[in-house]
Design a protein around this motif. Structure first.
Motif, PDB file in Angstrom:
ATOM      1  N   PHE A 123       0.843  -1.201   0.000  1.00  0.00           N
ATOM      2  CA  PHE A 123       0.000   0.000   0.000  1.00  0.00           C
ATOM      3  C   PHE A 123       0.878   1.251   0.000  1.00  0.00           C
ATOM      4  CE2 PHE A 123      -2.289   3.406   2.089  1.00  0.00           C
ATOM      5  CZ  PHE A 123      -3.603   3.285   1.655  1.00  0.00           C
ATOM      6  N   ASN A 163       1.462   9.711  -4.338  1.00  0.00           N
ATOM      7  CA  ASN A 163       0.254  10.533  -4.207  1.00  0.00           C
ATOM      8  C   ASN A 163       0.189  11.201  -2.827  1.00  0.00           C
ATOM      9  OD1 ASN A 163      -1.998  11.632  -5.398  1.00  0.00           O
ATOM     10  ND2 ASN A 163      -3.356   9.957  -4.794  1.00  0.00           N
ATOM     11  N   ASN A 164       1.361  11.383  -2.211  1.00  0.00           N
ATOM     12  CA  ASN A 164       1.444  12.101  -0.932  1.00  0.00           C
ATOM     13  C   ASN A 164       0.769  11.362   0.233  1.00  0.00           C
ATOM     14  OD1 ASN A 164       2.579  14.321   0.360  1.00  0.00           O
ATOM     15  ND2 ASN A 164       0.620  15.403   0.419  1.00  0.00           N
ATOM     16  N   VAL A 165       0.723  10.024   0.123  1.00  0.00           N
ATOM     17  CA  VAL A 165       0.103   9.220   1.199  1.00  0.00           C
ATOM     18  C   VAL A 165       1.210   8.459   1.926  1.00  0.00           C
ATOM     19  CG1 VAL A 165      -1.427   7.283   1.696  1.00  0.00           C
ATOM     20  CG2 VAL A 165      -2.056   8.950  -0.062  1.00  0.00           C
ATOM     21  N   TRP A 198      -9.531   6.010  -1.137  1.00  0.00           N
ATOM     22  CA  TRP A 198      -9.167   7.313  -0.563  1.00  0.00           C
ATOM     23  C   TRP A 198      -7.764   7.735  -1.010  1.00  0.00           C
ATOM     24  CZ3 TRP A 198      -5.214   7.816   3.180  1.00  0.00           C
ATOM     25  CH2 TRP A 198      -5.117   9.074   3.783  1.00  0.00           C
ATOM     26  N   ALA A 199      -6.841   6.758  -1.023  1.00  0.00           N
ATOM     27  CA  ALA A 199      -5.448   7.068  -1.346  1.00  0.00           C
ATOM     28  C   ALA A 199      -5.285   7.514  -2.798  1.00  0.00           C
ATOM     29  CB  ALA A 199      -4.570   5.846  -1.063  1.00  0.00           C
ATOM     30  N   GLN A 200      -6.246   7.124  -3.660  1.00  0.00           N
ATOM     31  CA  GLN A 200      -6.121   7.457  -5.082  1.00  0.00           C
ATOM     32  C   GLN A 200      -6.787   8.773  -5.452  1.00  0.00           C
ATOM     33  OE1 GLN A 200      -7.083   3.940  -7.521  1.00  0.00           O
ATOM     34  NE2 GLN A 200      -6.351   2.757  -5.776  1.00  0.00           N
ATOM     35  N   THR A 201      -7.538   9.381  -4.501  1.00  0.00           N
ATOM     36  CA  THR A 201      -8.181  10.657  -4.817  1.00  0.00           C
ATOM     37  C   THR A 201      -7.124  11.756  -4.815  1.00  0.00           C
ATOM     38  OG1 THR A 201      -8.698  10.964  -2.492  1.00  0.00           O
ATOM     39  CG2 THR A 201     -10.437  10.043  -3.866  1.00  0.00           C
ATOM     40  N   PRO A 202      -7.304  12.785  -5.680  1.00  0.00           N
ATOM     41  CA  PRO A 202      -6.302  13.846  -5.750  1.00  0.00           C
ATOM     42  C   PRO A 202      -6.234  14.648  -4.449  1.00  0.00           C
ATOM     43  CG  PRO A 202      -7.989  14.066  -7.471  1.00  0.00           C
ATOM     44  CD  PRO A 202      -8.445  13.015  -6.551  1.00  0.00           C
ATOM     45  N   VAL A 203      -5.088  15.243  -4.189  1.00  0.00           N
ATOM     46  CA  VAL A 203      -4.911  16.012  -2.955  1.00  0.00           C
ATOM     47  C   VAL A 203      -4.782  17.494  -3.233  1.00  0.00           C
ATOM     48  CG1 VAL A 203      -3.880  14.228  -1.556  1.00  0.00           C
ATOM     49  CG2 VAL A 203      -2.449  15.542  -3.108  1.00  0.00           C
TER      50      VAL A 203
END
Lengths: 162, 220
Positions: free
Chosen positions: B7, B14-16, B85-90
């Motif tokens: 993960f 993606n900044n996660v 959630w991790a794939q949504t843009p930030v």
């Protein structure tokens, strides 16, 4: 002095009936109410010192608001942070900081405890609220603050060895 | 900690990030073998006081809790929900906040002297003594708090952790059992008691799940 008078004097020494505290630069002497193993003091004067507004809600609860930051308390006796009395709403002395986004500091001049702006880490959180700045050690014992992850999105996974 | 390294690798662009926290009253040494075996790149922390359990109202582990880039709690999630959630843009990165202020021990001592019957002030005092490494004073303060108000599970759990640190296992188990009575559905406390009293079921080559099931069924 009779034994009875001595006992009353002793009781007066052991338990103050007023609490001296400095709230955001305002010296307060707050009336104390005891309920079981908890002390309560009037909420309004402390709230005033922080320019906090007490807003009653239609459901009977009360919002304690500083700007956009509000804490909701229930006045039906189910919320240990507050006590409804005939002289208004009292707040648990130990939990005043939570209600006023404050923490306990020390006033050197007055030599009294002080309520200062800025919350110390809190106990519980709901979605949408800002995380308290908890520090936890890593395997080497170095304290890592949760605030050090701000700017990144965090998947926080809790587990246990058991 | 299955799947979290993958993960982490998949979503770090993606900044996660992944932060794993072991809720373990026994501290780093109980968690260390698992962390070292996982050999992961993400952050590993130890939560011996169950601070996260209290904060999020957890009564069992494991859990996944999502926090956004502004430091706001998003919610609890399944690992699958965390993937989405991790794939949504930030949004753009934001400035770091100042660290939270520390509570003054001197102030809490003064309040506790003025209000000697207040159990919560003794508890707060105990927690601050712990912060200062003053174990004996912390023990006395917890003891007074528990005597004044026996019905606080959180207080007893923290008292138990300190007793365990001082190798007073029997008293620690008593406090944990009292805490569990107050919060019977709390599996963090329940299984922690099992792990302290029956380490051979947990730490000798894997967890004995059949034994745990029998424990649960017998109401222990």
């Amino acid at each position: 002095m009779t034994i009875y008078a001595a006992l009353i004097a002793l009781a007066a020494c052991a338990q103050a009936d007023e609490l001296r505290i400095d709230a955001n630069g305002t010296a307060l002497e707050l009336d104390i109410r005891r309920l079981g193993a908890a002390a309560y003091v009037p909420l309004q004067p402390a709230a005033d010192a922080f320019n906090a507004k007490l807003e009653p809600l239609p459901d009977g609860s009360l919002n304690v608001c500083i700007g956009q930051f509000c804490v909701n308390v229930r006045l039906d006796g189910s919320d240990q942070r507050v006590l409804q009395t005939e002289r208004g709403v009292y707040a648990s002395a130990s939990r005043l900081p939570e209600l006023l986004n404050a923490h306990f500091g020390w006033n050197e001049t007055a030599q009294t405890p002080a309520l200062l702006p800025g919350a110390a880490p809190t106990r519980s959180i709901q979605p949408g609220e800002r995380m308290p700045d908890i520090a936890l050690p890593d395997l080497d014992g170095e304290q890592i603050r949760l605030s050090s992850f701000i700017g990144k999105r965090v998947a926080l996974y809790t587990w246990a060895s058991w | 900690m299955p799947g979290w390294q993958a993960f982490y690798e998949k979503h770090r662009e993606n900044n996660v990030i992944v932060v794993a926290a072991a809720i373990d009253i026994q501290g780093a040494e109980a968690a260390r073998p698992y962390i070292e075996a996982a050999d992961a790149e993400y952050v590993n922390l130890i939560d011996a006081n169950n601070l996260l359990g209290e904060l999020f109202g957890l009564r069992a582990v494991p859990n996944t809790l999502l926090i956004d880039e502004k430091g706001r709690f998003v919610g609890k999630a399944s690992q699958q929900e965390a993937e989405v959630w991790a794939q949504t843009p930030v949004g753009a990165p934001i400035e770091k906040a100042d660290p939270a202020p520390a509570t003054s021990l001197k102030a809490v001592e003064a309040l506790s002297r003025a209000l000697p019957y207040d159990a919560a002030l003794h508890t707060l005092r105990a927690e601050l003594y712990e912060r200062e490494g003053e174990a004996e004073r912390a023990l006395n303060a917890y003891e007074r708090a528990v005597k004044l108000d026996a019905k606080d599970a959180r207080r007893r759990f923290r008292y138990a952790k300190l007793l365990l640190q001082l190798n007073r296992k029997k008293e620690a188990a008593e406090q944990m059992k009292a805490a569990l009575k107050l919060d019977p559905k709390n599996y963090i406390i329940r299984k922690q008691i099992w792990a302290v009293e029956n380490p051979e079921r947990f730490y000798n080559g894997g967890i004995d799940w059949g034994w745990q099931r029998r424990q649960t069924e017998s109401g222990e």
